[in-house]
Structures are given as C-alpha cells and as structure tokens.
Design a protein around this motif. Structure first.
Motif, mmCIF file in Angstrom:
data_model
loop_
_atom_site.group_PDB
_atom_site.id
_atom_site.type_symbol
_atom_site.label_atom_id
_atom_site.label_comp_id
_atom_site.label_asym_id
_atom_site.label_seq_id
_atom_site.Cartn_x
_atom_site.Cartn_y
_atom_site.Cartn_z
ATOM 1 N N VAL A 1 86.285 -24.263 -87.332
ATOM 2 C CA VAL A 1 85.780 -24.585 -85.997
ATOM 3 C C VAL A 1 85.377 -26.060 -85.920
ATOM 4 C CG1 VAL A 1 83.902 -24.171 -84.352
ATOM 5 C CG2 VAL A 1 85.063 -22.234 -85.431
ATOM 6 N N THR A 2 84.645 -26.514 -86.928
ATOM 7 C CA THR A 2 84.218 -27.919 -86.954
ATOM 8 C C THR A 2 85.407 -28.854 -86.977
ATOM 9 O OG1 THR A 2 82.170 -27.340 -88.107
ATOM 10 C CG2 THR A 2 82.886 -29.629 -88.256
ATOM 11 N N ARG A 3 86.405 -28.549 -87.807
ATOM 12 C CA ARG A 3 87.596 -29.400 -87.901
ATOM 13 C C ARG A 3 88.359 -29.417 -86.576
ATOM 14 N NH1 ARG A 3 90.883 -30.917 -92.135
ATOM 15 N NH2 ARG A 3 88.854 -31.351 -93.093
ATOM 16 N N ASP A 4 88.523 -28.249 -85.953
ATOM 17 C CA ASP A 4 89.256 -28.187 -84.682
ATOM 18 C C ASP A 4 88.566 -29.035 -83.616
ATOM 19 O OD1 ASP A 4 91.090 -26.521 -85.832
ATOM 20 O OD2 ASP A 4 90.349 -24.685 -84.898
ATOM 21 N N ARG A 5 87.265 -28.981 -83.581
ATOM 22 C CA ARG A 5 86.532 -29.760 -82.569
ATOM 23 C C ARG A 5 86.578 -31.250 -82.862
ATOM 24 N NH1 ARG A 5 81.660 -25.313 -81.724
ATOM 25 N NH2 ARG A 5 82.669 -24.258 -79.954
ATOM 26 N N GLY B 1 86.164 -16.909 -82.222
ATOM 27 C CA GLY B 1 85.676 -17.510 -83.455
ATOM 28 C C GLY B 1 84.681 -18.623 -83.184
ATOM 29 N N ARG B 2 84.968 -19.427 -82.170
ATOM 30 C CA ARG B 2 84.056 -20.519 -81.834
ATOM 31 C C ARG B 2 82.753 -19.983 -81.235
ATOM 32 N NH1 ARG B 2 87.591 -25.647 -79.665
ATOM 33 N NH2 ARG B 2 89.302 -25.456 -81.158
ATOM 34 N N GLY B 3 82.887 -18.968 -80.386
ATOM 35 C CA GLY B 3 81.694 -18.388 -79.790
ATOM 36 C C GLY B 3 80.788 -17.778 -80.832
ATOM 37 N N LEU B 4 81.393 -17.157 -81.840
ATOM 38 C CA LEU B 4 80.614 -16.560 -82.927
ATOM 39 C C LEU B 4 79.828 -17.642 -83.675
ATOM 40 C CD1 LEU B 4 81.900 -13.896 -85.443
ATOM 41 C CD2 LEU B 4 80.563 -15.837 -86.221
ATOM 42 N N ILE B 5 80.496 -18.721 -84.036
ATOM 43 C CA ILE B 5 79.826 -19.798 -84.781
ATOM 44 C C ILE B 5 78.709 -20.418 -83.946
ATOM 45 C CG2 ILE B 5 80.150 -22.123 -85.716
ATOM 46 C CD1 ILE B 5 81.165 -19.878 -87.538
ATOM 47 N N VAL C 1 69.729 -14.742 -76.302
ATOM 48 C CA VAL C 1 71.044 -14.183 -75.967
ATOM 49 C C VAL C 1 72.104 -15.239 -76.270
ATOM 50 C CG1 VAL C 1 72.512 -13.321 -74.100
ATOM 51 C CG2 VAL C 1 70.083 -12.704 -74.174
ATOM 52 N N PRO C 2 73.179 -14.887 -76.990
ATOM 53 C CA PRO C 2 74.212 -15.865 -77.344
ATOM 54 C C PRO C 2 75.123 -16.202 -76.157
ATOM 55 C CG PRO C 2 74.804 -13.706 -78.202
ATOM 56 C CD PRO C 2 73.432 -13.566 -77.599
ATOM 57 N N GLU C 3 74.734 -17.198 -75.386
ATOM 58 C CA GLU C 3 75.499 -17.564 -74.200
ATOM 59 C C GLU C 3 76.903 -18.061 -74.539
ATOM 60 O OE1 GLU C 3 74.671 -17.050 -71.120
ATOM 61 O OE2 GLU C 3 72.737 -16.187 -71.703
ATOM 62 N N SER C 4 77.115 -18.511 -75.774
ATOM 63 C CA SER C 4 78.446 -19.002 -76.169
ATOM 64 C C SER C 4 79.497 -17.903 -76.128
ATOM 65 C CB SER C 4 78.390 -19.581 -77.581
ATOM 66 O OG SER C 4 78.010 -18.589 -78.528
ATOM 67 N N LEU C 5 79.062 -16.642 -76.056
ATOM 68 C CA LEU C 5 80.008 -15.526 -76.047
ATOM 69 C C LEU C 5 80.221 -14.951 -74.652
ATOM 70 C CD1 LEU C 5 78.604 -13.927 -79.272
ATOM 71 C CD2 LEU C 5 80.972 -14.674 -78.989
ATOM 72 N N ARG C 6 79.518 -15.480 -73.675
ATOM 73 C CA ARG C 6 79.655 -14.957 -72.319
ATOM 74 C C ARG C 6 81.041 -15.314 -71.766
ATOM 75 N NH1 ARG C 6 75.763 -12.804 -69.456
ATOM 76 N NH2 ARG C 6 74.079 -13.818 -70.639
#
Length: 663
Positions: free
Chosen positions: A221-225, A566-570, A622-627
């Motif tokens: 994820v870090t590398r992709d970003r 995968g990104r939302g999870l991280i 609440v993990p907003e990255s997964l919304r």
C-alpha cells in the motif's frame, strides 16, 4: 516354521517407532530399514520389528474460540480480547484416523524417534502429538531426533547414524509454539475487532489481520501510494568528452562541489539546467589534468547455494514464477522426484562432509540437465569454497541437487526451471572467483572535478555459468597522474527522476527477507539484520497468495498492486500494526527463544498487554476508510465455517493455529 515379525520382535527386539512428518518421508526412512516389510494401517512394519509411521502435516490445530466458551461463536466486541487460560488443541477432522494409529503405536513402542522436518515448525508438529497423546515423561525423555534433508537412501542412512536427543530441540519447539499461539491471539482478536468495526462503516466483509500479512500488505500500500503521488522532476548531468595524446576517447562525469549545494536535491542531483549549461560551456576545448588514476584488481567468490527465499527471488526474476509456484515445484522435486534436498531451508551453507558427495551430485546434474553437461565437465570438484562451513549449518543446509538423476521428461516446466537454477547455483561453487579490475580516473577541468569509472573482467570464473552476464563499461585508457588531456566538449544530459517500481513477487520477497530496510527504529533495525526477516522461508509465499486470495492484493502481470479494500484495511488500523517494526520484533524475539536467549512467558505477557491496548484503540472509532468500499471476503456468520485457512505452502502441513487467524 516362519515366525511373524511382530511375534519375533516380542522375543528378540524392542520396538522402535519412527514418526515422520509426512508419508513421503516415512517411505524414505523405511526404504533403508530391514526387510521384509509389510504395510500396516497407517504405518510400515519392518523386518526387525521396528515401525515407521507418519503425520499428515499437522494432525492437530488450535481450537476455535467457541471451544473455550460457546458464547464466542458470535462475534461480539465485548468478548475481546479472547485469551485462553488453558490452550486447547483438537484433531483435524480429515486426519483423525492417523492420530488414532499413532496413539496405539506410541503405547506399543519401546523407543520413539521424532522425524519431523528439520525446522521450527517440523519440530513442533511432532512434539505436539507427543503432548496430546500424553506420552509418559520417561518415554518422552528417551525420544530421539532424526534430521533428514535429503530423501535419497544414502543420505537417510547417514542421518540414521547421527540421531540426537529430542530434548536438545525443546527451545525450537517452544519458539514454534509461541509463534502459533501469538498468531492465534493476534489474528482472532484483531480480525474480529476490525471486522465488527468495519460493519459500522457499511463494510460487510472479512477484515483479516495477521502479524505478518498485515505489514506485508502495508508495504505494498505504501509503495503504491508513493508511485501515485510521485512527481517526476528533471535533473541534469554534465559530461566531459575527453581525448588523450594517444588519440583515445572516453567520458567523465562532473561531481558538483559544496558551492553548488543549493542547486542540488537530497541525492546530489543538479536541478538547474542553467548551471549545468554554464559548466559544459566552460570546459569545452580546455585542458583536463589527471589528478588520480586508481587501478584496483578485485575478485568475487561464487554466490552461495540457495535458501528458499533466494531461490524464489531468482526464479521470479528469471521466469516470472510466483513465490508459491516456486515452492510447489521445490516440494515436488524434493518429495516426488528426490532431486533436491529439503526445500524450506533458511540456510545458504553446506556441511564440510557434504563436499565428498560432490562427484555423485555432479553426475546427477549432468544426466538430468543437458544444458549444464559441459559446465559439469569444467567444474573442479576439488575446490572447497566458503559455502562449506559447519558453523553456519544448524538443523538443515542449503538447497542443492541430490545424487539422484531425474530424466527431464519426468519434470513439469516449472520443475525443470527450478531444478536448473538449483543445479547451476551448486555448480558455481566449483568454479574460480570472478576476477576483475576497477579503474577510476579523477580529472580537474577549469577547477571542476570529473570522474570516470570502469570495471573489466579479467577472469569470468563462475560467471561463465550465467551466459552473457551484465554489460561492462568501456575500458578506460591508461593514463597517469599529471597527464594533460583535452576536453573536446562538454555535454548536458537531460534526465528525469523515476518513481519507485511496483512490487513483484521477487521484490516483495526481498523486502520481507530484508525487512530491516523498512523499519524506522534504529536499534530494532540493527537486530533485524541478523534475523530471518518478516515471516519464515516456509510461510512467505503463502502470505502473498493469502493476500491475493482475500482480495487485498491484485496481480497485474508480474506486479502486485493493493486493492481498494486492502488500502481501506491498512488505513483503518493503527500505524504500528501496519508497519513491520512490531511484527519484525516478534520474529527477533522468537528467534532468541529458539536460541535459549528469550523466554516464552515474557513474550506472551508482553503480547497480552499490547493486544488489550489495540482492541481498545480499534473500538474507539469507526473506520471511515472502509465506507463505500466493496468487499469480496465475507465474514463468518453464526454457525458458518470459515473458509480459506492457510496450509503449509506446497505441502500437506497445515499450521497449528485457528483458521480465522491465518497469517
């Protein structure tokens, strides 16, 4: 009158029971034991009354949470963290019958020999059977340990002559047990915590968290970003085109002085084209004075024989094979064809005594791999390089070919490729060093420093086995300090900064083995340089495939990219969970435990404290990255069995831990 071997044993011979990790190893052991032999129920009975039996990978697995409390069958946040007071193992349903066979044989046996694979997991796999079957302390203290890394008869016979006391390997087993239980605690609790919180954000899928898989996902994820946010910038090099009095031409590159620092980036690259053009204009037609002319001979020994990770990396680079495909090919070459030694090795060295087997191994390579037949003839089997080092070899040695020739038509395409790499790497050990000469010239032109470098091969040595090899720089002319040359012209070369490259199987494996490079803690980084990295030789391929299977990583040709899930999870996790620092520190602690330098209770107590902190932290928001993120892996509902448990990659060995906590 013929006497039944079992009856004869009762009169003359105490029964010795060998317990192998899997049937293929059991057959290899039985093949060198007394005849006649008969196949029994889950065992092989030998002519002298001894018996060889086997596990089928892990016969036992960690109990699911509901085994400790039926209420845990429902995923509820108030249950977390789930930490068993008394750990439970349960038989794996499909192999329960083999456990029953071992129960009877263990009672009959006068002597037991542990013949699990020669690694941490193999040690625990059979030891946990002894504990589960409640082998008496007296009988347990007498258990012997048989270490086999080559299934060919001669190697097995030698191993049988060198059995050790199983109690020597208690630290290895304790380390594997700590790993298993830590995986269960970490995976069960954080997976449930994040999945339950994800539902609050509308994500109706499984959010799997593991002590290895999550930091690996975090790396991608870090590398992709970094790639996506990368902005290419121009930079410039200045080259001087030089002419010697003898009419020889070559180029040298400008090395900016400290006075130019404000026009450079952090890596020393010149960002001002105007500056570069000014330097190029000033040096054209001017004298170039040789200030230093260094010529240094050098040599490099052959790369060491492979361990699993090094083999997977090279096979990925050479053939585009995934880490899992390489492990599968290795497993088949080892178990089915007996063409290579134990494949899950993390060692790249060989025992001194193995050197005497080189001629037989060479013959097998020549008969099995036609492309290497000439290389075999040119090899010098009297050479004994750095690969043979008893001090570097513990339970198992590097992966090398065995003395058994295997007709190429019997091998699959992947098996041929992998065997070829293993054989070539072994052959390199019997070739001379690669010898070369490095030349560096330093010149002063109009007060500016210019450097030219080249490396020329003097003797190819082991590099002849690589074919053409890398392209060498043009040879620099022979000049001396004080010589005056002519700079015919200066040239500005336009360049662009390049983004990091996306991960492939090869580079992700390299990152996992060299995880110290990605760790921010300096003291931890120093420790990790001496350990195995993130994950183990046996599990790394499976972790990558698990992340792909669960939809967190996606394959795009040879590259591995993170998915939206995968990104939302991280992003939903505390940074310390998605970074390698913590989990890599675990690896260091487990390794210390195996070397009698760490304690199980201290490790587990520290884990319990950090686990409670993480569960509280995850439950606080609440993990907003997964919304709005689509899910592919569904969480288990009440009464539903979890799918997708990981097994020991490329074999029948399943990990001794909860299916929900894999990775």
């Amino acid at each position: 009158m013929l006497i039944c071997p079992a009856v004869k044993r009762g009169w003359q011979h105490s029964m010795k029971l060998y317990i192998a990790e899997k049937p293929s190893l059991a057959r290899a052991i039985a093949a060198v034991l007394p005849k006649p032999q008969s196949k029994g129920d889950g065992c092989i009975r030998c002519g002298n009354g001894d018996v060889v039996s086997w596990c089928v990978g892990h016969l036992l697995e960690q109990a699911e949470p509901e085994s400790y409390d039926p209420a845990f069958k429902q995923w509820r946040y108030e249950h977390l963290p789930i930490v068993p007071d008394q750990w439970q193992l349960k038989p794996r349903p499909k192999v329960r019958s083999q456990l029953s066979v071992l129960r009877k044989l263990v009672k009959e046996a006068d002597q037991i020999v542990h013949a699990g694979d020669p690694d941490r997991e193999g040690q625990l796999l059979v030891d946990e059977v002894f504990d589960y079957l409640k082998v008496s302390d007296t009988k347990k203290r007498a258990i012997q340990r048989l270490l086999i890394s080559d299934l060919n008869p001669s190697a097995v016979t030698k191993a049988l002559a060198k059995v050790r006391t199983n109690s020597e390997f208690v630290p290895l087993s304790v380390s594997a047990l700590a790993r298993s239980r830590a995986d269960w605690l970490y995976g069960i609790n954080l997976t449930r915590a994040l999945t339950l919180q994800g539902r609050k954000a509308g994500f109706d899928g499984l959010l799997s968290v593991g002590r290895v898989q999550t930091p690996v996902l975090g790396l991608v994820v870090t590398r992709d970003r970094e790639i996506e946010s990368f902005v290419s910038k121009p930079f410039y090099e200045v080259r001087a085109h030089l002419l010697t009095p003898a009419g020889e031409r070559f180029t040298a590159t400008w090395v900016p002085s400290e006075a130019c620092a404000r026009w450079q980036d952090d890596e020393g690259r010149i960002l001002s084209r105007k500056l570069a053009e000014n330097v190029a204009e000033r040096i054209g037609g001017k004298e170039a004075l040789v200030e230093q002319a260094k010529r240094s001979p050098g040599k490099q020994p052959a790369p060491l024989p492979y361990n699993l990770s090094a083999l997977q990396i090279d096979a990925s680079k050479a053939f585009g094979l995934s880490a899992q495909a390489v492990l599968d090919a290795c497993q088949s070459l080892y178990e089915k064809h007996r063409a290579i030694t134990y494949p899950r090795s993390d060692c790249r060295y060989l025992p001194q005594e193995h050197h005497g087997e080189a001629p037989a191994v060479m013959r097998a390579i020549g008969q099995s791999e036609a492309n290497l037949a000439d290389a075999v003839k040119s090899a010098d089997t009297s050479r004994r390089g750095r690969a043979w080092n008893d001090k570097k070899v513990e339970a198992h040695h590097a992966i090398i070919p065995t003395s058994k020739a295997v007709p190429v038509e019997r091998l699959s395409a992947d098996e041929r490729k992998v065997y070829g790499l293993v054989a070539r790497q072994y052959l390199m050990q019997f070739y001379p060093d690669w010898r070369y000469a490095d030349t560096e010239l330093q010149l002063r032109i109009e007060s500016g420093l210019f450097i030219a470098k080249s490396r020329q091969t003097l003797e190819a040595g082991w590099k002849v086995l690589l074919g053409k090899g890398e392209k060498e720089a043009d040879e620099l002319p022979r000049v001396e300090v004080g010589d005056q040359l002519l700079c015919e012209k200066g040239e500005v070369v336009d360049k662009q900064t390049q983004p990091p490259k996306p991960f492939t199987d090869a580079t992700l494996l390299a990152a996992m083995t060299g995880i110290a490079r990605f760790v921010s803690d300096n003291s931890l980084r120093k420790i990790l340089r001496e350990t195995d990295g993130l994950g183990t030789e046996a599990t790394r391929a499976g972790i990558i495939e698990l992340l792909v299977k669960r939809g967190y990583l996606q394959r795009q040709g040879k590259t591995l990219k993170s998915s939206q899930a995968g990104r939302g999870l991280i992003d939903a996790l505390p940074e310390r969970v998605s970074k390698p620092d913590l989990t890599a520190h675990w690896e260091s602690s487990l390794d210390a435990m195996a070397r009698r330098e760490g304690r199980y209770d201290q490790f587990m107590e520290a884990l319990g404290v950090s686990l409670r902190e993480l569960v509280d932290e995850l439950g606080s928001q609440v993990p907003e990255s997964l919304r709005g993120v689509p899910s592919s892996a569904k969480p288990r509902r009440k009464g539903q069995k979890r799918k997708g448990s990981t097994s020991r990659s490329g074999s029948t060995r399943s990990r001794s831990r909860s299916k929900a906590a894999a990775g």
